[in-house]
Scaffold this active site. Structure first.
Site, PDB file in Angstrom:
ATOM      1  N   ASP A  93      18.539 -38.411 -65.083  1.00 16.65           N
ATOM      2  CA  ASP A  93      17.131 -38.383 -65.460  1.00 16.65           C
ATOM      3  C   ASP A  93      16.946 -39.193 -66.746  1.00 16.65           C
ATOM      4  O   ASP A  93      17.926 -39.724 -67.292  1.00 16.65           O
ATOM      5  CB  ASP A  93      16.650 -36.928 -65.578  1.00 16.65           C
ATOM      6  N   SER A 131      12.351 -35.313 -70.591  1.00 17.11           N
ATOM      7  CA  SER A 131      13.398 -35.090 -69.589  1.00 17.11           C
ATOM      8  C   SER A 131      12.984 -35.628 -68.224  1.00 17.11           C
ATOM      9  O   SER A 131      12.750 -36.814 -68.081  1.00 17.11           O
ATOM     10  CB  SER A 131      13.743 -33.599 -69.544  1.00 17.11           C
ATOM     11  N   ASP A 152      16.602 -38.681 -69.908  1.00 21.87           N
ATOM     12  CA  ASP A 152      17.335 -38.381 -71.153  1.00 21.87           C
ATOM     13  C   ASP A 152      18.801 -38.047 -70.894  1.00 21.87           C
ATOM     14  O   ASP A 152      19.529 -37.654 -71.790  1.00 21.87           O
ATOM     15  CB  ASP A 152      16.651 -37.262 -71.943  1.00 21.87           C
ATOM     16  N   ASP A 164      20.584 -35.737 -69.242  1.00 26.27           N
ATOM     17  CA  ASP A 164      21.225 -34.418 -69.262  1.00 26.27           C
ATOM     18  C   ASP A 164      21.285 -33.787 -67.870  1.00 26.27           C
ATOM     19  O   ASP A 164      21.808 -32.697 -67.704  1.00 26.27           O
ATOM     20  CB  ASP A 164      20.564 -33.475 -70.280  1.00 26.27           C
TER      21      ASP A 164
END
Length: 466
Positions: free
Chosen positions: A250, A106, A252, A254
């Site tokens: 970011d 993340s 990933d 999310d």
């Protein structure tokens, strides 16, 4: 110790010693434990798991290890390759899979990676399920398949496009209205998956896209956490390009942050506030965010006649409370939008599409929209943990101190310690994702939030003797 096992998955730095870091051995061990957890709990002849990864440098290595471990357990794999966390979450139920794994750390820097584990609904596992997996890993109770029963790999690289289609099909997303406004937007994809999927979404909504750091090579050009101090380049470019606003995600995808047209931060806390304002204006209902999120969501929800509640930090906890309260939108103040109409997971694509539709219906700039919301200011601080620091003792001492303090209006120990004062609050908790104590404060002015944070940090240091 940089191997962290928590409600947010198995996360660690690459390299080093087994058990201390996320080494190849640890990746295989935890993938094996997850596979065994599924086999022990789902009575099916053949299981299927969806796997995707972000663009970080260690991704291909960890990806190959995890995929082939599951194959060795006799589990079939739908391999999405380079993907995003919400894309994998969307893919799991569409594929009628039994689970999913996203390989991403993340917002953590490039030396980190992680296994984020999903159930058959494409939602994060509960804390209890996570504990079972850790027990299996600890005991190494693995039973691999014989040669005739190995799993098979199916490669499917279409899911980023499918995810976009699912977002555009949402009733509250109006791509035609957005296209008519001829918006110009700068996108910072931090050289990961967001650099592919966010521009694709924008193009399909008729938005002119200026790309910044959108090459998915895993070389993050700045700290990948979308905070003000890391985003000088896009703030400058939004003004230079005379763009309507900027989008930052970011690695990933999310977490979602906006830059206003004047080059100032819209504030990642206000991502959820703005999107919820739009959703609530069309479909009144309840909202949920976590205890470390701004009071502004509560204020907006009440304005629309709904009810707001706060959960412990962690996406699993937010989702659980959203389901219990039938919330129509929720998320986390770190820029995570959860819109159950599509799925119960933080999703930047949903956030972007709803925000653009909201903006298309307004006769104001993004800066003016931000100014129209209740004004709160946050200070986000942290203390690095060492083996000498007893976190539980610190939290217990702070609880006792503020339990008897006359300025305290309420105190919660559901997740660390949250102390509410008349016009301010502070939340202290041990991070799920890093070896730190987080200290979040909020107040009506930035100066007041910063002063409260300094006071609390000094009290913690005095208590801990550091």
């Amino acid at each position: 110790m940089t191997l962290i096992k928590s409600i947010s998955g198995i996360r660690g730095t690459i390299g080093g010693k087994v058990g201390d870091n996320l080494t190849p051995v640890d990746a295989v061990k935890f993938a094996s434990a997850y596979g065994m957890f599924l086999k022990n709990n789902i009575q099916k002849e053949k299981l299927k798991v969806v796997i995707g990864r972000d663009a970080r440098i260690s991704g291909p290595m960890i990806h190959n290890l995890v995929v082939h471990t599951l194959i060795g357990l006799g589990i079939d794999v739908i391999d999405l390759g380079l993907s995003t966390t919400p894309t994998v979450e969307v893919a799991v139920p569409l594929e009628q899979a039994d689970g999913g794994i996203i390989l991403t750390a993340s917002h953590n820097p490039k030396q980190w990676n992680a296994l984020k584990l999903l159930n058959e609904k494409g939602e994060f596992l509960s804390g209890k399920e996570g504990e079972l997996i850790l027990q299996i890993a600890e005991s190494e109770a693995f039973d691999f398949s014989e040669v005739d029963n190995l799993g098979e790999i199916t490669i499917n690289d279409a899911y980023m496009d499918i995810h976009i289609d699912e977002v555009l099909a949402l009733p509250l997303v109006d791509a035609d209205a957005v296209a008519k406004r001829k918006f110009k937007v700068v996108v910072d994809g931090v050289n990961s998956s967001g650099g592919i999927i966010i521009p694709k979404l924008l193009e399909q909504m008729g938005v002119e896209c200026v790309k910044l750091y959108c090459e998915p090579n895993g070389h993050f050009p700045h700290n990948p956490e979308p905070l003000k101090e890391h985003l000088g380049d896009i703030c400058k470019l939004v003004v230079e390009e005379k763009a309507d606003f900027g989008i930052v995600v970011d690695p990933d995808v999310d977490r979602l942050a906006f830059i206003s047209n004047d080059g100032e931060m819209f504030g990642e806390e206000y991502t959820l506030v703005a999107v919820a304002d739009y959703v609530l204006s069309k479909t009144p209902g309840n909202t949920v965010s976590n205890m470390s999120s701004s009071r502004a969501l509560r204020d907006i929800t009440v304005q629309h006649g709904g009810s707001y509640q706060a959960s412990a930090v962690g996406e699993v906890n937010v989702v659980e409370l959203m389901k219990a309260t039938h919330a129509i939108i929720g998320g986390e103040g770190n820029g995570g939008i959860i819109y159950p109409e599509l799925h119960y997971g933080r999703d930047s694509l949903v956030g972007v599409a709803l925000f653009l539709t909201h903006l298309a219906g307004l006769d104001m700039t993004v800066a003016e929209l931000r100014a129209s919301y209740p004004q709160y200011y946050m200070s986000k601080n942290k203390i690095e943990l060492t083996p000498q620091i007893d976190v539980d003792a610190i939290l217990a001492a702070m609880t006792e101190k503020y339990k008897s303090d006359s300025s305290t209006s309420s105190l919660s120990t559901i997740d660390g310690v949250k102390v509410d004062f008349a016009s301010e609050w502070v939340h202290l908790r041990k991070s799920n994702t890093e070896p730190i104590i987080r200290i979040y404060t909020e107040a009506p002015t930035q100066e007041a939030a910063d002063m409260l944070a300094v006071r609390i940090v000094n009290e913690i240091k005095a208590t801990a003797g550091i």
